[in-house]
Design a protein around this motif. Sequence first.
Motif, PDB file in Angstrom:
ATOM      1  N   ILE A  51       0.838  -1.203   0.000  1.00 25.29           N
ATOM      2  CA  ILE A  51       0.000   0.000   0.000  1.00 25.29           C
ATOM      3  C   ILE A  51       0.870   1.250   0.000  1.00 25.29           C
ATOM      4  CG2 ILE A  51      -1.610   1.349   1.413  1.00 25.29           C
ATOM      5  CD1 ILE A  51      -2.838  -1.376   2.284  1.00 25.29           C
ATOM      6  N   GLN A  52       1.862   1.285   0.886  1.00 22.30           N
ATOM      7  CA  GLN A  52       2.753   2.445   0.966  1.00 22.30           C
ATOM      8  C   GLN A  52       3.525   2.636  -0.337  1.00 22.30           C
ATOM      9  OE1 GLN A  52       3.273   4.778   3.309  1.00 22.30           O
ATOM     10  NE2 GLN A  52       1.578   3.927   4.499  1.00 22.30           N
ATOM     11  N   ARG A  53       3.948   1.531  -0.920  1.00 24.45           N
ATOM     12  CA  ARG A  53       4.699   1.596  -2.178  1.00 24.45           C
ATOM     13  C   ARG A  53       3.860   2.208  -3.291  1.00 24.45           C
ATOM     14  NH1 ARG A  53       6.831  -3.735  -5.060  1.00 24.45           N
ATOM     15  NH2 ARG A  53       7.585  -2.715  -6.901  1.00 24.45           N
ATOM     16  N   LYS A  54       2.579   1.819  -3.353  1.00 26.23           N
ATOM     17  CA  LYS A  54       1.685   2.375  -4.371  1.00 26.23           C
ATOM     18  C   LYS A  54       1.413   3.849  -4.117  1.00 26.23           C
ATOM     19  CE  LYS A  54      -0.665  -1.887  -5.630  1.00 26.23           C
ATOM     20  NZ  LYS A  54      -1.925  -2.644  -5.618  1.00 26.23           N
ATOM     21  N   GLU A  55       1.216   4.212  -2.851  1.00 29.27           N
ATOM     22  CA  GLU A  55       0.940   5.605  -2.520  1.00 29.27           C
ATOM     23  C   GLU A  55       2.119   6.511  -2.865  1.00 29.27           C
ATOM     24  OE1 GLU A  55      -0.167   5.866   1.585  1.00 29.27           O
ATOM     25  OE2 GLU A  55      -2.130   4.941   1.254  1.00 29.27           O
ATOM     26  N   LEU A  56       3.325   6.045  -2.553  1.00 29.86           N
ATOM     27  CA  LEU A  56       4.510   6.867  -2.790  1.00 29.86           C
ATOM     28  C   LEU A  56       5.017   6.766  -4.227  1.00 29.86           C
ATOM     29  CD1 LEU A  56       6.439   6.098   0.513  1.00 29.86           C
ATOM     30  CD2 LEU A  56       5.132   8.165  -0.041  1.00 29.86           C
ATOM     31  N   GLY A  57       4.678   5.704  -4.911  1.00 31.23           N
ATOM     32  CA  GLY A  57       5.102   5.530  -6.295  1.00 31.23           C
ATOM     33  C   GLY A  57       6.573   5.187  -6.423  1.00 31.23           C
ATOM     34  N   ARG A  58       7.131   4.568  -5.398  1.00 30.44           N
ATOM     35  CA  ARG A  58       8.541   4.172  -5.427  1.00 30.44           C
ATOM     36  C   ARG A  58       8.747   3.004  -4.482  1.00 30.44           C
ATOM     37  NH1 ARG A  58      10.868   5.702  -0.690  1.00 30.44           N
ATOM     38  NH2 ARG A  58       9.889   7.412   0.452  1.00 30.44           N
ATOM     39  N   ASP A  59       9.926   2.383  -4.597  1.00 24.19           N
ATOM     40  CA  ASP A  59      10.271   1.322  -3.657  1.00 24.19           C
ATOM     41  C   ASP A  59      10.623   1.940  -2.312  1.00 24.19           C
ATOM     42  OD1 ASP A  59       9.895  -0.750  -5.422  1.00 24.19           O
ATOM     43  OD2 ASP A  59      11.986  -0.798  -6.077  1.00 24.19           O
ATOM     44  N   LEU A  60      10.287   1.250  -1.251  1.00 22.01           N
ATOM     45  CA  LEU A  60      10.577   1.737   0.086  1.00 22.01           C
ATOM     46  C   LEU A  60      12.004   1.373   0.487  1.00 22.01           C
ATOM     47  CD1 LEU A  60       7.279   0.696   1.899  1.00 22.01           C
ATOM     48  CD2 LEU A  60       7.823   2.889   0.887  1.00 22.01           C
ATOM     49  N   THR A  61      12.577   2.186   1.350  1.00 16.60           N
ATOM     50  CA  THR A  61      13.904   1.883   1.868  1.00 16.60           C
ATOM     51  C   THR A  61      13.779   0.800   2.937  1.00 16.60           C
ATOM     52  OG1 THR A  61      13.775   3.546   3.609  1.00 16.60           O
ATOM     53  CG2 THR A  61      14.654   4.262   1.477  1.00 16.60           C
ATOM     54  N   SER A  62      14.891   0.245   3.314  1.00 13.39           N
ATOM     55  CA  SER A  62      14.889  -0.786   4.355  1.00 13.39           C
ATOM     56  C   SER A  62      14.378  -0.227   5.672  1.00 13.39           C
ATOM     57  CB  SER A  62      16.300  -1.344   4.543  1.00 13.39           C
ATOM     58  OG  SER A  62      16.719  -2.030   3.400  1.00 13.39           O
ATOM     59  N   ASN A  63      14.739   0.998   5.976  1.00 18.56           N
ATOM     60  CA  ASN A  63      14.275   1.617   7.222  1.00 18.56           C
ATOM     61  C   ASN A  63      12.761   1.791   7.222  1.00 18.56           C
ATOM     62  OD1 ASN A  63      16.815   1.765   8.336  1.00 18.56           O
ATOM     63  ND2 ASN A  63      17.193   3.835   7.580  1.00 18.56           N
ATOM     64  N   GLU A  64      12.201   2.211   6.097  1.00 15.13           N
ATOM     65  CA  GLU A  64      10.754   2.377   5.992  1.00 15.13           C
ATOM     66  C   GLU A  64      10.047   1.032   6.153  1.00 15.13           C
ATOM     67  OE1 GLU A  64      10.330   6.214   3.024  1.00 15.13           O
ATOM     68  OE2 GLU A  64      10.810   4.252   2.161  1.00 15.13           O
ATOM     69  N   LYS A  65      10.602   0.000   5.540  1.00 12.48           N
ATOM     70  CA  LYS A  65      10.016  -1.337   5.667  1.00 12.48           C
ATOM     71  C   LYS A  65      10.095  -1.817   7.114  1.00 12.48           C
ATOM     72  CE  LYS A  65      11.162  -2.701   0.963  1.00 12.48           C
ATOM     73  NZ  LYS A  65      12.010  -3.566   0.128  1.00 12.48           N
ATOM     74  N   ASN A  66      11.215  -1.549   7.769  1.00 16.91           N
ATOM     75  CA  ASN A  66      11.362  -1.943   9.169  1.00 16.91           C
ATOM     76  C   ASN A  66      10.356  -1.230  10.061  1.00 16.91           C
ATOM     77  OD1 ASN A  66      13.421  -3.764   8.721  1.00 16.91           O
ATOM     78  ND2 ASN A  66      15.037  -2.246   9.042  1.00 16.91           N
ATOM     79  N   GLU A  67      10.105   0.053   9.784  1.00 17.98           N
ATOM     80  CA  GLU A  67       9.122   0.807  10.565  1.00 17.98           C
ATOM     81  C   GLU A  67       7.722   0.213  10.402  1.00 17.98           C
ATOM     82  OE1 GLU A  67       9.319   4.946   9.575  1.00 17.98           O
ATOM     83  OE2 GLU A  67      11.441   5.085  10.119  1.00 17.98           O
ATOM     84  N   ILE A  68       7.376  -0.139   9.178  1.00 12.50           N
ATOM     85  CA  ILE A  68       6.077  -0.745   8.914  1.00 12.50           C
ATOM     86  C   ILE A  68       5.973  -2.085   9.645  1.00 12.50           C
ATOM     87  CG2 ILE A  68       4.646  -1.812   7.120  1.00 12.50           C
ATOM     88  CD1 ILE A  68       5.666   0.409   5.235  1.00 12.50           C
ATOM     89  N   LEU A  69       7.034  -2.858   9.610  1.00 11.30           N
ATOM     90  CA  LEU A  69       7.049  -4.145  10.293  1.00 11.30           C
ATOM     91  C   LEU A  69       6.862  -3.944  11.810  1.00 11.30           C
ATOM     92  CD1 LEU A  69       7.456  -7.198   9.892  1.00 11.30           C
ATOM     93  CD2 LEU A  69       9.879  -6.808  10.273  1.00 11.30           C
ATOM     94  N   ASP A  70       7.545  -2.966  12.364  1.00 13.07           N
ATOM     95  CA  ASP A  70       7.402  -2.667  13.800  1.00 13.07           C
ATOM     96  C   ASP A  70       5.981  -2.237  14.157  1.00 13.07           C
ATOM     97  OD1 ASP A  70      10.047  -3.311  14.235  1.00 13.07           O
ATOM     98  OD2 ASP A  70      10.749  -1.217  14.134  1.00 13.07           O
ATOM     99  N   GLU A  71       5.377  -1.410  13.298  1.00 11.26           N
ATOM    100  CA  GLU A  71       4.002  -0.962  13.542  1.00 11.26           C
ATOM    101  C   GLU A  71       3.029  -2.140  13.522  1.00 11.26           C
ATOM    102  OE1 GLU A  71       2.901   2.066  10.751  1.00 11.26           O
ATOM    103  OE2 GLU A  71       4.649   3.295  11.250  1.00 11.26           O
ATOM    104  N   CYS A  72       3.193  -3.023  12.549  1.00  7.69           N
ATOM    105  CA  CYS A  72       2.325  -4.198  12.452  1.00  7.69           C
ATOM    106  C   CYS A  72       2.535  -5.115  13.651  1.00  7.69           C
ATOM    107  CB  CYS A  72       2.569  -4.935  11.144  1.00  7.69           C
ATOM    108  SG  CYS A  72       2.033  -4.062   9.671  1.00  7.69           S
ATOM    109  N   TYR A  73       3.768  -5.208  14.117  1.00  6.23           N
ATOM    110  CA  TYR A  73       4.052  -6.053  15.287  1.00  6.23           C
ATOM    111  C   TYR A  73       3.361  -5.510  16.525  1.00  6.23           C
ATOM    112  CZ  TYR A  73       6.632  -8.610  18.826  1.00  6.23           C
ATOM    113  OH  TYR A  73       6.966  -9.402  19.884  1.00  6.23           O
ATOM    114  N   ARG A  74       3.362  -4.196  16.667  1.00 10.62           N
ATOM    115  CA  ARG A  74       2.691  -3.577  17.816  1.00 10.62           C
ATOM    116  C   ARG A  74       1.184  -3.810  17.770  1.00 10.62           C
ATOM    117  NH1 ARG A  74       5.372   1.362  16.403  1.00 10.62           N
ATOM    118  NH2 ARG A  74       7.561   0.955  16.848  1.00 10.62           N
ATOM    119  N   LYS A  75       0.599  -3.837  16.575  1.00  7.06           N
ATOM    120  CA  LYS A  75      -0.840  -4.043  16.441  1.00  7.06           C
ATOM    121  C   LYS A  75      -1.235  -5.469  16.836  1.00  7.06           C
ATOM    122  CE  LYS A  75      -1.452  -0.778  12.640  1.00  7.06           C
ATOM    123  NZ  LYS A  75      -1.756  -0.676  11.208  1.00  7.06           N
ATOM    124  N   ILE A  76      -0.354  -6.408  16.556  1.00  3.74           N
ATOM    125  CA  ILE A  76      -0.661  -7.814  16.850  1.00  3.74           C
ATOM    126  C   ILE A  76      -0.371  -8.036  18.295  1.00  3.74           C
ATOM    127  CG2 ILE A  76       0.002 -10.197  16.442  1.00  3.74           C
ATOM    128  CD1 ILE A  76       0.675  -9.452  13.610  1.00  3.74           C
TER     129      ILE A  76
END
Length: 76
Positions: A51-76
């Motif tokens: 979703i983020q990749r489509k919104e931004l129109g580019r590939d995400l950096t490793s840091n951005e992917k890690n942040e998303i992973l951390d956010e999803c982990y907190r939700k679970i």
Amino acid sequence: MEKIIMGVVFGVAVTILAYEKYCKIKEKEVEKALAPKLQTLIEESSKEILIQRKELGRDLTSNEKNEILDECYRKI
């Protein structure tokens, strides 16, 4: 000539079927190895990254992917 073409088509078809079976077996092995919570985390984070990749129109950096992973982990 027709026999050669039929042989090639048959060979390709058999190869595709064998590859599909191999992929299904590997997928089942991965599902057995992962805990349900980890599987959910991977699915949710993958969806969010797409979703983020489509919104931004580019590939995400490793840091951005890690942040998303951390956010999803907190939700679970």
